[in-house]
Design a protein around this motif. Structure first.
Motif, short mmCIF file in Angstrom:
data_model
loop_
_atom_site.label_atom_id
_atom_site.label_comp_id
_atom_site.label_asym_id
_atom_site.label_seq_id
_atom_site.Cartn_x
_atom_site.Cartn_y
_atom_site.Cartn_z
N ALA A 38 36.05 52.38 44.05
CA ALA A 38 34.59 52.44 43.97
C ALA A 38 34.01 51.03 43.81
N ALA A 39 34.65 50.20 42.98
CA ALA A 39 34.18 48.82 42.80
C ALA A 39 34.30 48.06 44.11
N PHE A 40 35.45 48.17 44.77
CA PHE A 40 35.67 47.49 46.04
C PHE A 40 34.67 47.96 47.09
N ALA A 41 34.55 49.28 47.26
CA ALA A 41 33.68 49.84 48.29
C ALA A 41 32.21 49.49 48.07
N GLY A 42 31.77 49.52 46.81
CA GLY A 42 30.38 49.17 46.52
C GLY A 42 30.08 47.72 46.84
N LEU A 43 30.99 46.85 46.50
CA LEU A 43 30.76 45.43 46.75
C LEU A 43 30.85 45.10 48.23
N ILE A 44 31.82 45.64 48.93
CA ILE A 44 31.92 45.32 50.36
C ILE A 44 30.73 45.89 51.14
N ARG A 45 30.20 47.01 50.67
CA ARG A 45 28.98 47.56 51.29
C ARG A 45 27.83 46.58 51.13
N ASN A 46 27.71 45.98 49.95
CA ASN A 46 26.66 44.97 49.72
C ASN A 46 26.85 43.74 50.60
N LEU A 47 28.09 43.49 51.02
CA LEU A 47 28.40 42.34 51.86
C LEU A 47 28.31 42.66 53.34
N GLY A 48 27.93 43.89 53.67
CA GLY A 48 27.77 44.26 55.07
C GLY A 48 29.00 44.91 55.69
N LEU A 103 46.95 42.88 50.58
CA LEU A 103 46.39 43.46 49.37
C LEU A 103 44.89 43.26 49.35
N ALA A 104 44.21 44.03 48.50
CA ALA A 104 42.75 43.96 48.38
C ALA A 104 42.39 43.77 46.91
N VAL A 105 41.24 43.12 46.68
CA VAL A 105 40.81 42.76 45.32
C VAL A 105 39.48 43.45 45.01
N ALA A 106 39.46 44.27 43.97
CA ALA A 106 38.27 45.04 43.62
C ALA A 106 37.11 44.15 43.16
N GLU A 107 37.39 43.07 42.43
CA GLU A 107 36.30 42.29 41.84
C GLU A 107 35.45 41.54 42.86
N ASN A 108 35.97 41.29 44.08
CA ASN A 108 35.18 40.56 45.06
C ASN A 108 35.28 41.14 46.46
N ALA A 109 35.91 42.31 46.61
CA ALA A 109 36.05 42.99 47.89
C ALA A 109 36.72 42.11 48.95
N VAL A 133 43.73 46.89 57.45
CA VAL A 133 44.45 48.07 56.99
C VAL A 133 45.31 47.66 55.80
N VAL A 134 45.03 48.27 54.65
CA VAL A 134 45.68 47.88 53.40
C VAL A 134 46.36 49.11 52.79
N PRO A 135 47.60 48.97 52.31
CA PRO A 135 48.24 50.09 51.60
C PRO A 135 47.43 50.48 50.36
N LYS A 136 47.31 51.79 50.11
CA LYS A 136 46.52 52.28 48.98
C LYS A 136 46.97 51.70 47.64
N ASP A 137 48.27 51.47 47.50
CA ASP A 137 48.78 50.97 46.22
C ASP A 137 48.67 49.45 46.09
N LEU A 185 35.64 46.48 58.39
CA LEU A 185 36.01 47.78 57.88
C LEU A 185 37.38 47.65 57.22
N VAL A 186 37.48 48.11 55.98
CA VAL A 186 38.77 48.11 55.30
C VAL A 186 39.21 49.57 55.18
N ILE A 187 40.41 49.83 55.70
CA ILE A 187 40.97 51.18 55.66
C ILE A 187 42.18 51.15 54.74
N PHE A 188 42.08 51.92 53.67
CA PHE A 188 43.22 52.06 52.74
C PHE A 188 44.05 53.25 53.19
N CYS A 189 45.34 53.03 53.41
CA CYS A 189 46.19 54.11 53.91
C CYS A 189 47.49 54.18 53.14
#
Length: 189
Positions: A38-48, A103-109, A133-137, A185-189
């Motif tokens: 949720a943190a990642f998705a909200g921030l990346i949405r704000n970034l377009g 990997l993906a970082v929640a604090e800055n998307a 495409v990023v692994p969910k874990d 677009l970031v897809i977690f799979c």
């Protein structure tokens, strides 16, 4: 036998004042998110950009085709063999690039993208639409967590990429895709 140059440098080194003490980064409390996605998705949405979970039975290609049905050339590095030789000019007409994110970082998307041989680095910035495409874990809380995972090995090329590229000038004209993809677009799979 030492030269006068070596003697001078040794004297400077012996008489050099010590630098300031470095802060203890481990004394700062770690940031954690109750819901990293949720943190990642909200921030990346704000970034377009946008982030989604890949549904069971759904493929990355399905998501891309549904999102952008009228696209030109698509390059999928998650399925492409890496034995071929490429040049940066091979990517001049790519509309959609699908690339593996480590990997993906929640604090800055941000998503860490890395390849040891450097042959794909121009693709990340020349494409119109970038799908990572990023692994969910592999969604971590902070950059500190990310660097803890990536700093332990050598990288031919690596970059943190976040959101779509955009910039605004002094007249407040927003330009999309100024330094990279116009859509992310970031897809977690």
């Amino acid at each position: 036998m030492s030269s006068s140059r070596d003697a001078i440098l040794a004297k400077i080194h012996r008489n050099r004042p010590g630098g300031p003490a470095l802060p203890d980064i481990h004394s700062v409390p770690f940031v954690t998110f109750d819901d990293k996605f949720a943190a990642f998705a909200g921030l990346i949405r704000n970034l377009g950009g946008e982030a989604i979970w890949l549904a069971d039975g759904q493929s990355v290609a399905d998501v891309v085709a549904q999102r952008w049905p009228k696209t030109g050339r698509t390059v999928d590095l998650t399925t492409m063999p890496h034995e071929e030789a490429f040049t940066p000019h091979d990517w001049h007409d790519v509309d959609v690039a699908i690339v593996p994110g480590e990997l993906a970082v929640a604090e800055n998307a941000a998503v860490w993208i890395s390849h040891p041989d450097n042959i794909f680095r121009s693709l990340y910035f020349l494409t119109e639409k970038l799908v990572m495409v990023v692994p969910k874990d592999k969604l971590v809380d902070t950059m500190r967590d990310a660097y803890g995972q990536i700093a332990i090995r050598e990288h031919g090329f690596g970059a943190f990429i976040s959101g779509s590229s955009r910039t605004a000038d002094i007249e407040q004209s927003l330009v999309m895709g100024a330094h990279g993809a116009m859509a992310a677009l970031v897809i977690f799979c």
